[in-house]
Design a protein around this motif. Structure first.
Motif, mmCIF file in Angstrom:
data_model
loop_
_atom_site.group_PDB
_atom_site.id
_atom_site.type_symbol
_atom_site.label_atom_id
_atom_site.label_comp_id
_atom_site.label_asym_id
_atom_site.label_seq_id
_atom_site.Cartn_x
_atom_site.Cartn_y
_atom_site.Cartn_z
ATOM 1 N N LYS A 1 -3.313 34.858 27.029
ATOM 2 C CA LYS A 1 -3.890 33.545 27.337
ATOM 3 C C LYS A 1 -4.099 32.710 26.079
ATOM 4 C CE LYS A 1 -6.341 35.339 31.386
ATOM 5 N NZ LYS A 1 -7.664 35.668 31.993
ATOM 6 N N ASN B 1 0.970 30.950 32.693
ATOM 7 C CA ASN B 1 0.048 31.492 33.692
ATOM 8 C C ASN B 1 0.772 32.360 34.714
ATOM 9 O OD1 ASN B 1 -2.232 30.313 32.556
ATOM 10 N ND2 ASN B 1 -1.944 28.397 33.684
ATOM 11 N N ILE C 1 1.140 35.739 33.141
ATOM 12 C CA ILE C 1 -0.153 36.434 33.131
ATOM 13 C C ILE C 1 -0.493 36.939 34.527
ATOM 14 C CG2 ILE C 1 -2.629 36.125 32.759
ATOM 15 C CD1 ILE C 1 -1.819 34.044 30.571
#
Length: 476
Positions: A61, A149, A152
């Motif tokens: 992140k 994202n 992730i």
């Protein structure tokens, strides 16, 4: 490359501390069943595994950066000759000790493994049907949204799934089939490809598994798609290369993305292995036995050599990207193939002088195969393993050099090197004969050119007689 060190380093400090913890090594030799494997895993990773993945997810992140690709050099500086004219036939000398070939006993055929389970994902692998346990939760992962994202999110699902059994099965089947790193790479890609239809999802799952298996692998984003980056031990020629933290990563897919991409700099904890393409031991694959008969001429007489080979092994070798020449020169021939060749040559060579045998082998490689450049045959540069050169009807200079070097070393035990020029390759032998030669580490090696038709040992093409070779390739 300038990184955002604040955001990156803060989240990575914790991540780095976990990577320094000592992990109990697991050996398949010590674990007879999955229960044993699971017991060792649980003891070693009871808390560390979750924290490690949590820390890595937190790191993902943080700040990513843009990296530009560089295309690694081509195998040859200049185009190889389109046509190579033969030289005139000359008498073959008879010098050195007498030859007595010892034919290898045909090894008892080993069956390639079938990893049996009551259920699981069925994967075809060069003739084998293997089964793997993929947690249903894994299939929920998607590259969405199509940015960092999305990576992730997918990692979070993979990391929270029950993947230990799958890792055990990959290691067990890899060991049973005697797979090298490239074989493991192909197996993981096939598992990921059977698990997901979408190419981006497939790459993300492969990335997760490679890291869990200890291979230094990254993913990046280019034009809203996933790029899979592998750190390799050998140079990959004419491929997109990214240098990250001083280490080189390559795009190994058949249709790789090119140009700049966004990725992270640090590696997954303990994923330290660079992909090693060395093929010191051939993989144990299902037998698809086929036969070749090659004819050739020497001193106006015709000869023939016949041999068996495993077509599944040829298909495996055909998947290789273009790596360092030493990989090809050091890879063994299939034992059954070598034994057949020895048996074919024995009536022709037993009792002859060594210099005659070297020229005889040279004529076999020179005239049993047609000369054709890789671009014409494959539409790309392709270095062949010696086993592949015996399979294909056509080949060019480095393929013949690899085959001749392999045969000379195995049949006669003579030290041999590959001799690489800007647009050609020959071999050189450590023997006390006259003729064209090169010096390797202070020792005189005599040229033997498997592409120069009718040339004997000690004859070099006129074009290369005064040219200093670019480099030498050594056999293990």
């Amino acid at each position: 490359m300038q990184h955002n060190k604040d955001g990156e380093q803060k989240s990575f400090n914790q991540f780095g501390r976990f990577s320094l913890l000592l992990i109990a090594a697991f050996s398949l030799a010590e674990a007879g069943s999955f229960k044993d494997f699971q017991r060792v895993q649980n003891a070693a990773f009871s808390e560390y595994k979750d924290k490690k993945d949590t820390a890595f997810e937190s790191y993902l992140k943080s700040q990513w950066s843009e990296y530009n690709s560089f295309i690694s050099p081509s195998l040859y500086k200049e185009a190889k000759p389109k046509v190579i004219l033969p030289t005139s036939i000359k008498p073959v000398l008879a010098r050195g000790p007498n030859i007595h070939l010892k034919v290898l006993k045909k090894a008892q055929k080993q069956a390639a493994p079938l990893l049996k389970t009551s259920k699981g994902l069925e994967v075809g692998f060069f003739g084998s049907l293997l089964h793997f346990s993929v947690d249903a939760k894994v299939k929920r992962a998607r590259f969405y949204p199509q940015n960092r994202n999305g990576i992730i999110n997918a990692f979070s699902i993979f990391a929270s799934s029950d993947y230990n059994r799958l890792l055990y099965e990959i290691k067990k089947s890899s060991k049973s089939m005697k797979l090298n790193d490239w074989g493991v790479y192909l197996l993981v890609q096939k598992i990921a490809g059977k698990t997901f239809n979408d190419l981006d999802d497939k790459k993300l799952f492969a990335w997760f598994l490679f890291n869990k298996l200890g291979y230094d692998t990254k993913v990046g984003i280019h034009a809203q798609h996933i790029a899979l980056l592998s750190r390799t031990k050998q140079l990959i020629y004419a491929a997109a290369k990214y240098t990250i933290e001083g280490k080189n990563y390559f795009l190994l897919s058949k249709n790789p993305l090119s140009g700049a991409l966004y990725t992270y700099s640090k590696s997954y904890p303990n994923a330290t292995k660079a992909l090693d393409f060395s093929l010191d031991t051939l993989p144990l694959l299902v037998q698809n036995t086929q036969t070749k008969i090659r004819t050739f001429s020497m001193q106006n007489r015709q000869y023939s050599v016949s041999y068996h080979y495993n077509k599944n092994l040829i298909d495996f070798m055909n998947t290789y990207p273009q790596v360092s020449y030493g990989v090809y020169f050091s890879a063994p021939l299939q034992k059954e193939t070598l034994s057949d060749i020895e048996r074919s040559l024995k009536p022709y060579l037993d009792g002859k002088k060594m210099s005659y045998g070297l020229d005889f082998l040279l004529r076999f490689v020179q005239t049993a195969f047609k000369y054709e450049r890789d671009q014409q045959q494959f539409g790309k540069e392709k270095v062949m393993f010696a086993q592949e050169t015996l399979y294909y009807d056509k080949s060019d200079c480095e393929d013949r050099a690899t085959l001749y070097a392999r045969l000379v070393k195995k049949l006669f035990g003579i030290s041999v090197v590959g001799v690489k020029y800007a647009n050609h390759m020959a071999t050189a032998l450590y023997i006390p004969l006259e003729g064209a030669s090169v010096h390797v580490h202070g020792k005189r090696y005599v040229i033997a050119d498997p592409t120069y038709i009718n040339a004997n040992v000690g004859e070099s093409m006129p074009k290369y007689r005064s040219v200093i070779p670019d480099k030498f390739i050594y056999l293990r």
